[in-house]
Enzyme design. Structure first.
Site, mmCIF file in Angstrom:
data_model
loop_
_atom_site.group_PDB
_atom_site.id
_atom_site.type_symbol
_atom_site.label_atom_id
_atom_site.label_comp_id
_atom_site.label_asym_id
_atom_site.label_seq_id
_atom_site.Cartn_x
_atom_site.Cartn_y
_atom_site.Cartn_z
ATOM 1 N N ASN A 9 0.874 -1.172 0.000
ATOM 2 C CA ASN A 9 0.000 0.000 0.000
ATOM 3 C C ASN A 9 0.913 1.225 0.000
ATOM 4 O OD1 ASN A 9 -1.860 2.010 0.362
ATOM 5 N ND2 ASN A 9 -2.263 1.567 2.520
ATOM 6 N N TRP A 10 1.033 1.816 -1.153
ATOM 7 C CA TRP A 10 1.971 2.945 -1.273
ATOM 8 C C TRP A 10 1.420 4.233 -0.677
ATOM 9 C CZ3 TRP A 10 4.419 2.592 -6.894
ATOM 10 C CH2 TRP A 10 5.346 1.539 -6.907
ATOM 11 N N LYS A 11 0.159 4.263 -0.337
ATOM 12 C CA LYS A 11 -0.466 5.489 0.186
ATOM 13 C C LYS A 11 -0.184 6.644 -0.792
ATOM 14 C CE LYS A 11 0.316 3.561 4.717
ATOM 15 N NZ LYS A 11 0.063 3.709 6.124
ATOM 16 N N HIS A 97 -9.664 1.560 4.548
ATOM 17 C CA HIS A 97 -8.393 1.699 5.270
ATOM 18 C C HIS A 97 -8.600 2.645 6.458
ATOM 19 C CE1 HIS A 97 -4.225 2.706 6.170
ATOM 20 N NE2 HIS A 97 -3.894 1.597 5.523
ATOM 21 N N GLY A 175 2.108 2.131 10.531
ATOM 22 C CA GLY A 175 3.064 3.221 10.359
ATOM 23 C C GLY A 175 3.783 3.619 11.634
ATOM 24 N N SER A 214 2.986 -2.366 10.210
ATOM 25 C CA SER A 214 4.445 -2.427 10.395
ATOM 26 C C SER A 214 5.013 -3.809 10.105
ATOM 27 C CB SER A 214 4.827 -1.940 11.791
ATOM 28 O OG SER A 214 4.421 -0.595 11.973
ATOM 29 N N GLY A 235 2.588 -1.145 4.192
ATOM 30 C CA GLY A 235 2.767 0.237 3.793
ATOM 31 C C GLY A 235 4.236 0.557 3.590
ATOM 32 N N GLY A 236 4.887 1.031 4.640
ATOM 33 C CA GLY A 236 6.257 1.549 4.557
ATOM 34 C C GLY A 236 7.218 0.622 3.826
HETATM 35 C C1 PEP Z 1 -0.963 0.125 5.763
HETATM 36 O O1 PEP Z 1 -0.805 1.194 5.191
HETATM 37 O O2 PEP Z 1 -1.986 -0.529 5.583
HETATM 38 C C2 PEP Z 1 0.108 -0.343 6.652
HETATM 39 C C3 PEP Z 1 -0.032 -1.499 7.242
HETATM 40 O O3 PEP Z 1 1.199 0.476 6.776
HETATM 41 P P1 PEP Z 1 2.596 0.095 7.507
HETATM 42 O O4 PEP Z 1 3.057 -1.215 6.949
HETATM 43 O O5 PEP Z 1 3.523 1.225 7.151
HETATM 44 O O6 PEP Z 1 2.326 0.002 8.970
#
Ligand code: PEP
Length: 256
Positions: A9-11, A97, A175, A214, A235-236
Site C-alpha cells: 500500500n503505497w499510500k 483503510h 506506520g 508495520s 505500507g512503509g
Molecule cells: C498500511 O498502510 O496498511 C500499513 C499497514 O502500513 P505500515 O506497513 O507502514 O504500517
C-alpha cells in the site's frame, strides 16, 4: 490451500515516473527469485495505474486502487469510480483503510457501500478492519473488529463474499513500527475466520486474511507462520523494492 498474498500500500507516495522506476528496479530482483507460490499486488494512487499497468502485468504483479467511490458515476468532483479503476488496470481496490476512516469520516455504512461498488465493477475488495489502541486496552478489540467485518459485508451475496480479501490492521500498529505479536494477530485472524464461517460456511476457508501494521522483512516469517494469516498489507516496507522482495521471499518459503 490459500496462496499467500503480499500486498503493498503505497499510500500517497511516489509519482507515476517513480512508480515505473520502482517496477524497473524490482524486475531483476524478482526474476532471480522463485515466487510461484505467492501472489503480489501493489495498491497505488489512481493516477499511477495506466503508467504501471503493462510493466506490472509483465511482472505478474496485480494493481489495486486505494479507494473508490460508492457511486458509479455522476457529479462527485474528485472521486474515482470502480469502473475507472478497472479500466485503468486495477483488479483490486483497498476499502475502508483506517486512514480513510479517520481522515475522511468513512463510516461502516460507507465502507459497505464501497465493497458493493467494488463488486459491481469486478474489483476484489481488500477490506481493512482493525481496532484502535483504546479498544484493545478496554478488552473490546474483537468486538470492534467483528462489528466492522459484519457491517462491511452486510448485504453482499453470500457466494460473493469469498472473493473479498480481509486485511486485519490494528490501527495502533500502522506506520508506527509497532507490530502486533504473532499470537495476537493470529487470535484475531482466527476470530475473523470463525465469524465468516458462521455466515459463509466452508467458503471461509477460501478467504484470504492479511495482517497489516508495520510488517517488515524482520517480522514477516513469524506472522506468516500463523495458520490464519495468509499474507500482508504492507505500507512503509513496500516502498523499497528490496524490502518488498524480502517479503515475497518469506511468503514463498512459507508456502513451499
Ligand atoms: C498500511 O498502510 O496498511 C500499513 C499497514 O502500513 P505500515 O506497513 O507502514 O504500517
Amino acid at each position: 490451500m490459500r496462496t499467500p498474498l503480499i500486498a503493498g500500500n503505497w499510500k500517497m507516495h511516489k509519482t507515476p515516473r517513480e512508480a515505473k522506476a520502482w517496477l524497473a528496479a524490482f524486475q531483476p530482483l524478482l526474476s532471480s527469485t522463485p515466487h510461484d507460490h505467492v501472489d503480489l499486488l501493489l495498491g497505488v494512487p489512481a493516477t499511477h495505474l495506466l503508467a504501471m499497468r503493462d510493466d506490472a502485468r509483465d511482472l505478474g504483479v496485480a494493481l489495486a486502487g486505494q479507494d473508490l467511490s460508492q457511486h458509479d458515476q455522476g457529479a462527485y468532483t474528485g472521486e474515482v469510480s470502480g469502473s475507472m479503476l478497472a479500466d485503468a488496470g486495477a483488479s483490486h481496490v483497498i476499502v475502508g483503510h483506517s486512514e480513510r476512516r479517520a481522515y475522511h469520516a468513512e463510516t461502516d455504512a460507507i465502507v459497505a457501500a464501497k465493497v458493493q461498488a467494488a463488486r459491481r465493477h469486478g474489483l476484489v475488495a481488500i477490506l481493512c478492519i482493525g481496532e484502535q489502541e483504546r479498544d484493545r486496552d478496554a478488552g473490546q478489540a474483537e468486538n470492534v473488529v467483528l462489528n466492522q467485518l459484519r457491517a462491511a459485508l452486510e448485504g453482499l451475496d453470500a457466494w460473493l463474499a469469498h472473493e473479498v480479501v480481509i486485511a486485519y490492521e490494528p490501527v495502533w500498529a500502522i506506520g508506527t513500527g509497532r507490530t502486533a505479536t504473532a499470537e495476537d494477530a493470529q487470535a484475531m485472524c482466527a476470530a475473523i475466520r470463525t465469524d465468516l464461517r458462521t455466515r459463509h460456511g466452508n467458503l471461509a476457508d477460501e478467504i484470504r486474511i492479511l495482517y497489516g501494521g508495520s510488517m517488515n522483512p524482520g517480522n514477516v516469517a513469524s506472522l506468516l507462520a500463523q495458520s490464519d494469516i495468509d499474507g500482508g498489507l504492507i505500507g512503509g516496507a513496500s516502498l523499497d523494492p528490496e524490502a518488498f522482495l524480502a517479503l515475497t521471499q518469506a511468503a514463498q518459503e512459507h508456502a513451499s
